[in-house]
Design a protein around this motif. Structure first.
Motif: not given
Ligand code: ZN
Length: 148
Positions: A95-96, A98-101, A116, A119-120, A125
């Motif tokens: 989850h981290t 695919i959702t954050s940097e 990943k 993400r964009k 997502v």
């Protein structure tokens, strides 16, 4: 992503969406129905937990876009045989990813890290996260999961 990574991503997604691994149902296992209405993805995840909460067996059925199906297929491959701790760590790490940097320990995720790239694209997502949300729900105690 670099061109090679982009290409690898496409290859892995296509391969798993065309030939999903661990497809099916497990009678008597914990089952979670998940859906992602914004894309029309549906999944029925079956997880058979061992005495210590380890993932003894895991299968899925469902239909939807290539990303949702490929993510589910990849997930079942990585989670099968993992302890409760390890499997939930992988779910959180994914989850981290695919959702954050935020840098995250992706040990054990293998080629799933290719996802990943979603993400964009916030809509994508949800597709990639569907199976994993269903798994987290199964670790809870079944029920249903939605990515909306
Ligand atoms: Zn989708």
């Amino acid at each position: 992503m670099s061109d090679e990574l982009e290409e690898l991503y496409q290859t892995v997604i296509l391969d798993h969406s065309k030939r999903p691994r661990n497809r099916g149902e497990l009678p008597g296992a914990t089952q979670v129905q998940g859906d992602n209405p914004s894309c029309g993805d549906e999944i029925l995840l079956s997880v058979k937990f061992g005495p210590a909460g380890e993932v003894e067996d895991i299968k899925f059925t469902g239909s939807g876009c290539a990303i949702s199906q490929a993510s589910a297929s990849l997930m079942t491959m990585k989670l099968k045989g993992k302890s409760r701790e390890e499997s939930t760590r992988l779910a959180t790490a994914f989850h981290t990813l695919i959702t954050s940097e935020t840098p995250v320990d992706t040990t054990g995720l293998g080629d799933i890290i290719l996802l990943k790239g979603v993400r964009k694209f916030p809509q994508r997502v949800k597709c990639a996260a569907l199976a994993w949300r269903a798994f987290e729900q199964a670790v809870g105690d079944g029920g249903s999961a939605t990515t909306e």
